[in-house]
Motif scaffolding. Structure first.
Motif, mmCIF file in Angstrom:
data_model
loop_
_atom_site.group_PDB
_atom_site.id
_atom_site.type_symbol
_atom_site.label_atom_id
_atom_site.label_comp_id
_atom_site.label_asym_id
_atom_site.label_seq_id
_atom_site.Cartn_x
_atom_site.Cartn_y
_atom_site.Cartn_z
ATOM 1 N N ALA A 57 0.826 -1.210 0.000
ATOM 2 C CA ALA A 57 0.000 0.000 0.000
ATOM 3 C C ALA A 57 0.862 1.263 0.000
ATOM 4 O O ALA A 57 0.510 2.263 -0.627
ATOM 5 C CB ALA A 57 -0.933 0.001 1.205
ATOM 6 N N VAL A 58 2.005 1.202 0.682
ATOM 7 C CA VAL A 58 2.937 2.343 0.672
ATOM 8 C C VAL A 58 3.494 2.542 -0.735
ATOM 9 O O VAL A 58 3.569 3.668 -1.243
ATOM 10 C CB VAL A 58 4.076 2.136 1.691
ATOM 11 N N ARG A 59 3.853 1.443 -1.386
ATOM 12 C CA ARG A 59 4.404 1.526 -2.752
ATOM 13 C C ARG A 59 3.404 2.134 -3.722
ATOM 14 O O ARG A 59 3.790 2.806 -4.685
ATOM 15 C CB ARG A 59 4.806 0.127 -3.232
ATOM 16 N N HIS A 60 2.120 1.913 -3.490
ATOM 17 C CA HIS A 60 1.075 2.423 -4.387
ATOM 18 C C HIS A 60 0.479 3.738 -3.885
ATOM 19 O O HIS A 60 -0.587 4.159 -4.358
ATOM 20 C CB HIS A 60 -0.034 1.377 -4.556
ATOM 21 N N ASN A 61 1.158 4.383 -2.918
ATOM 22 C CA ASN A 61 0.713 5.670 -2.364
ATOM 23 C C ASN A 61 -0.677 5.611 -1.729
ATOM 24 O O ASN A 61 -1.357 6.630 -1.610
ATOM 25 C CB ASN A 61 0.732 6.766 -3.446
#
Length: 307
Positions: free
Chosen positions: A282-286
């Protein structure tokens, strides 16, 4: 008699009884809270039972502390391995923050929010000193608002200097017991003076050398606005250490992580470097803000949060 602690100055407490009369009181013997090492057994907002002494000095003795509905707690700055209860039995907390003079870090904000989440205290983030903003800072404030509002927190921007947002702030307080917290110098006492001018709380200029606040509030204190509305002013906090939250439960107190925890491949995922971690993805996909994830890692590793 029953009452509420409205001020704590160490070994003596100021207690307001049900009729509004104030009593200077002390604790009977030593109180130990089960399972907790705290530097202060009593905090502002605690509901207590007490007896008025017959010595003629208008003092009282507290003999019972009622069970707390909730509280805000931090690591003690004076006793190692101890915690300090900032205030108890709150309806909500206002975290007063600033982008300038001094700047409030995301790390500090997120630690406060996690502590409030852990003890079930709704929190509003109030950015003060908007009168100092240029256009770039106004845009940055909008980005911050979006960051926190999309995960469920209310964010307000106010100015004690121009009165911007003060009517909304006053409406937010009505009928509730509200904790005002934040770094020294963010304007807690100035805002309270605007809300309740008769209090005339002491305020101070920001230190020009360090661009940090000077402590003007030395003890937490509760003020009555009306019969249903109370404000608790607190000393400025430099650092807010996390207390009594096991590392494996930390993610539960980040709303945006909490809703994804059952999506990780492993039940004991620490959301750091495990394969199949829904949080990292989820962090990688903002979908989770990088600043929030960095705050999570900082808390996991026990790092300082003032930067």
């Amino acid at each position: 008699m029953k009452g509420v602690v409205v001020k704590s100055t160490g070994s003596w407490y100021l207690v307001r009884d049900v009729e509004g009369k104030l009593h200077r009181a002390r604790l009977r013997g030593k109180f130990k809270l089960k399972g907790m090492k705290v530097s202060n057994p009593l905090a502002v907002g605690d509901r207590v039972e007490f007896d008025v002494e017959t010595t003629g000095e208008d003092t009282a003795v507290i003999h019972k502390i009622e069970v707390r509905e909730n509280y805000i707690i931090r690591k003690s700055t004076h006793k190692a391995e101890h915690a300090h209860i900032i205030a108890a039995n709150l309806d909500q907390a206002l975290l007063i923050a600033t982008l300038v003079s001094p700047r409030t870090s995301f790390g500090f904000i997120d630690r406060f929010l996690v502590t409030a989440e852990a003890y079930g205290i709704p929190t509003v983030i109030v950015y003060n000193k908007t009168d100092l903003y240029d256009e770039d800072m106004q845009e940055y404030q909008r980005q911050i608002n979006y960051l926190y509002e999309r995960i469920g927190y209310k964010v307000m921007a106010v100015s004690a200097h121009t009165n911007e947002g003060m009517d909304e702030l006053k409406n937010l307080l009505h009928g509730k017991t509200t904790l005002f917290s934040g770094h020294s110098g963010v304007g807690k006492s100035t805002l309270i003076n605007l809300i309740v001018p008769d209090l005339d709380l002491k305020t101070s200029e920001i230190s020009g050398f360090s661009d940090k606040g000077v402590h003007t509030t030395t003890f937490a204190e509760m003020f009555e606005i009306d019969t249903e509305t109370f404000i608790i002013d607190t000393p400025g906090i430099k650092e807010l250490g996390i207390v009594d939250i096991p590392k494996q439960e930390l993610g539960h107190f980040f709303p945006e992580m909490r809703e994804r925890l059952n999506q990780c491949r492993f039940n004991n995922c620490t959301h750091f470097n495990e394969p199949g971690c829904a949080i990292v993805e989820a962090v990688r996909h903002n979908e989770i803000a990088l600043t929030r994830y960095e705050s999570y890692l900082s808390m996991m590793h026990g790092e300082d949060n003032r930067k």
